[in-house]
Every structure is written in structure tokens, then in C-alpha cells.
Design a protein around this motif. Sequence first.
Motif, mmCIF file in Angstrom:
data_model
loop_
_atom_site.group_PDB
_atom_site.id
_atom_site.type_symbol
_atom_site.label_atom_id
_atom_site.label_comp_id
_atom_site.label_asym_id
_atom_site.label_seq_id
_atom_site.Cartn_x
_atom_site.Cartn_y
_atom_site.Cartn_z
ATOM 1 N N SER A 121 0.845 -1.181 0.000
ATOM 2 C CA SER A 121 0.000 0.000 0.000
ATOM 3 C C SER A 121 0.885 1.238 0.000
ATOM 4 O O SER A 121 2.088 1.159 0.241
ATOM 5 N N TYR A 122 0.278 2.374 -0.273
ATOM 6 C CA TYR A 122 1.016 3.632 -0.377
ATOM 7 C C TYR A 122 0.226 4.730 0.308
ATOM 8 O O TYR A 122 -0.986 4.843 0.120
ATOM 9 N N ARG A 123 0.914 5.511 1.096
ATOM 10 C CA ARG A 123 0.296 6.666 1.747
ATOM 11 C C ARG A 123 1.103 7.900 1.362
ATOM 12 O O ARG A 123 2.283 7.989 1.671
ATOM 13 N N ARG A 124 0.446 8.813 0.699
ATOM 14 C CA ARG A 124 1.112 10.038 0.261
ATOM 15 C C ARG A 124 1.286 10.979 1.448
ATOM 16 O O ARG A 124 0.395 11.132 2.270
ATOM 17 N N MET A 125 2.458 11.609 1.503
ATOM 18 C CA MET A 125 2.775 12.572 2.561
ATOM 19 C C MET A 125 3.341 13.821 1.892
ATOM 20 O O MET A 125 4.535 14.051 1.917
ATOM 21 N N GLY A 126 2.501 14.585 1.260
ATOM 22 C CA GLY A 126 2.958 15.739 0.503
ATOM 23 C C GLY A 126 2.486 15.611 -0.933
ATOM 24 O O GLY A 126 1.578 14.847 -1.237
ATOM 25 N N LEU A 127 3.123 16.344 -1.833
ATOM 26 C CA LEU A 127 2.698 16.323 -3.230
ATOM 27 C C LEU A 127 2.996 14.999 -3.913
ATOM 28 O O LEU A 127 2.142 14.426 -4.572
ATOM 29 N N GLU A 128 4.201 14.524 -3.809
ATOM 30 C CA GLU A 128 4.591 13.277 -4.464
ATOM 31 C C GLU A 128 5.125 12.246 -3.481
ATOM 32 O O GLU A 128 4.920 11.062 -3.666
ATOM 33 N N GLU A 129 5.879 12.682 -2.479
ATOM 34 C CA GLU A 129 6.505 11.706 -1.599
ATOM 35 C C GLU A 129 5.500 11.065 -0.653
ATOM 36 O O GLU A 129 4.397 11.560 -0.446
ATOM 37 N N GLY A 130 5.928 9.934 -0.106
ATOM 38 C CA GLY A 130 5.068 9.204 0.803
ATOM 39 C C GLY A 130 5.768 7.957 1.303
ATOM 40 O O GLY A 130 6.988 7.841 1.225
ATOM 41 N N ILE A 131 4.966 7.022 1.805
ATOM 42 C CA ILE A 131 5.492 5.785 2.361
ATOM 43 C C ILE A 131 4.875 4.607 1.605
ATOM 44 O O ILE A 131 3.653 4.501 1.484
ATOM 45 N N LEU A 132 5.741 3.741 1.102
ATOM 46 C CA LEU A 132 5.330 2.483 0.497
ATOM 47 C C LEU A 132 5.410 1.426 1.589
ATOM 48 O O LEU A 132 6.455 1.271 2.219
ATOM 49 N N TYR A 133 4.313 0.741 1.835
ATOM 50 C CA TYR A 133 4.263 -0.278 2.884
ATOM 51 C C TYR A 133 4.224 -1.673 2.265
ATOM 52 O O TYR A 133 3.398 -1.935 1.391
ATOM 53 N N LEU A 134 5.103 -2.544 2.733
ATOM 54 C CA LEU A 134 5.055 -3.960 2.382
ATOM 55 C C LEU A 134 4.436 -4.690 3.562
ATOM 56 O O LEU A 134 4.976 -4.664 4.667
ATOM 57 N N HIS A 135 3.306 -5.329 3.338
ATOM 58 C CA HIS A 135 2.607 -6.092 4.371
ATOM 59 C C HIS A 135 3.041 -7.548 4.207
ATOM 60 O O HIS A 135 2.692 -8.187 3.212
ATOM 61 N N THR A 136 3.794 -8.050 5.180
ATOM 62 C CA THR A 136 4.375 -9.388 5.055
ATOM 63 C C THR A 136 4.006 -10.268 6.245
ATOM 64 O O THR A 136 3.432 -9.790 7.233
ATOM 65 N N ASN A 137 4.414 -11.529 6.164
ATOM 66 C CA ASN A 137 4.192 -12.433 7.287
ATOM 67 C C ASN A 137 5.136 -12.126 8.454
ATOM 68 O O ASN A 137 4.998 -12.693 9.524
ATOM 69 N N GLN A 138 6.081 -11.205 8.257
ATOM 70 C CA GLN A 138 7.000 -10.785 9.317
ATOM 71 C C GLN A 138 6.644 -9.414 9.878
ATOM 72 O O GLN A 138 7.360 -8.877 10.714
ATOM 73 N N GLY A 139 5.554 -8.825 9.393
ATOM 74 C CA GLY A 139 5.139 -7.496 9.838
ATOM 75 C C GLY A 139 5.053 -6.548 8.655
ATOM 76 O O GLY A 139 5.159 -6.949 7.502
ATOM 77 N N VAL A 140 4.864 -5.268 8.953
ATOM 78 C CA VAL A 140 4.750 -4.241 7.920
ATOM 79 C C VAL A 140 6.066 -3.470 7.859
ATOM 80 O O VAL A 140 6.568 -3.013 8.881
ATOM 81 N N PHE A 141 6.600 -3.326 6.639
ATOM 82 C CA PHE A 141 7.868 -2.647 6.435
ATOM 83 C C PHE A 141 7.632 -1.381 5.615
ATOM 84 O O PHE A 141 7.154 -1.462 4.482
ATOM 85 N N PRO A 142 7.960 -0.206 6.181
ATOM 86 C CA PRO A 142 7.758 1.061 5.467
ATOM 87 C C PRO A 142 9.011 1.481 4.696
ATOM 88 O O PRO A 142 10.134 1.302 5.162
#
Length: 98
Positions: free
Chosen positions: A54-75
Motif C-alpha cells: 500500500s502507499y500513503r502520500r505525505m505531501g505532493l509526491e513523496e510518501g510511504i510504500l508499505y510492504l505487508h508481510t508475514n514478518q510485519g509491515v515494512f515502510p
Amino acid sequence: MLVPIAEHPYIYIERILTREGPTTVSHNRAIFLYVTKIVTHSREFLLHQVYDMSYRRMGLEEGILYLHTNQGVFPYQVQTDPIKFIDEFKDLVKGARG
């Protein structure tokens, strides 16, 4: 030799304590999508270990890409929208899981 299906740049922010005080260093890195795995600078996930992205935008273009895994969520901090990378992942998973 494996060729990535897709890749997307991300920024790793390193905070370093020196005698002069705290300092911040930005490292340009990339996340790679392969047929069987996702690889970053310091981690490797087999494709079946990644449940979603998933992706959460934090500003105009930048943001955080989240990998949801069996080991937890990695930003991962990104400076451009990773929608094409996420779409490639979802298409790959849809084909693999059927």
C-alpha cells in the motif's frame, strides 16, 4: 541471472551521532520485484511472504510504500508515486495465486 520485473527508488534516512552532534544522511536505494521475490538493500521477501502493498502520500509526491508481510509491515520512504510498482506486484500475485 534474474532480471527484475519492476523497481522503484526509495530513501533510507540514517541518523548518525558524532562528536559535533547528530547528523542525517540520506541514501538512495531501490526496491526490486522479481518473479519469486522482492528485494531491498537489507531485506529479501519471497513473494508468498508478501500479502499486500500500500502507499500513503505525505505531501505532493513523496510518501510511504508499505510492504505487508508475514514478518510485519515494512515502510519505505519514496519520493515518487509507486503505483506502477504496486500494480506490477498485484498482477504478478494474481497470476501466481490464480
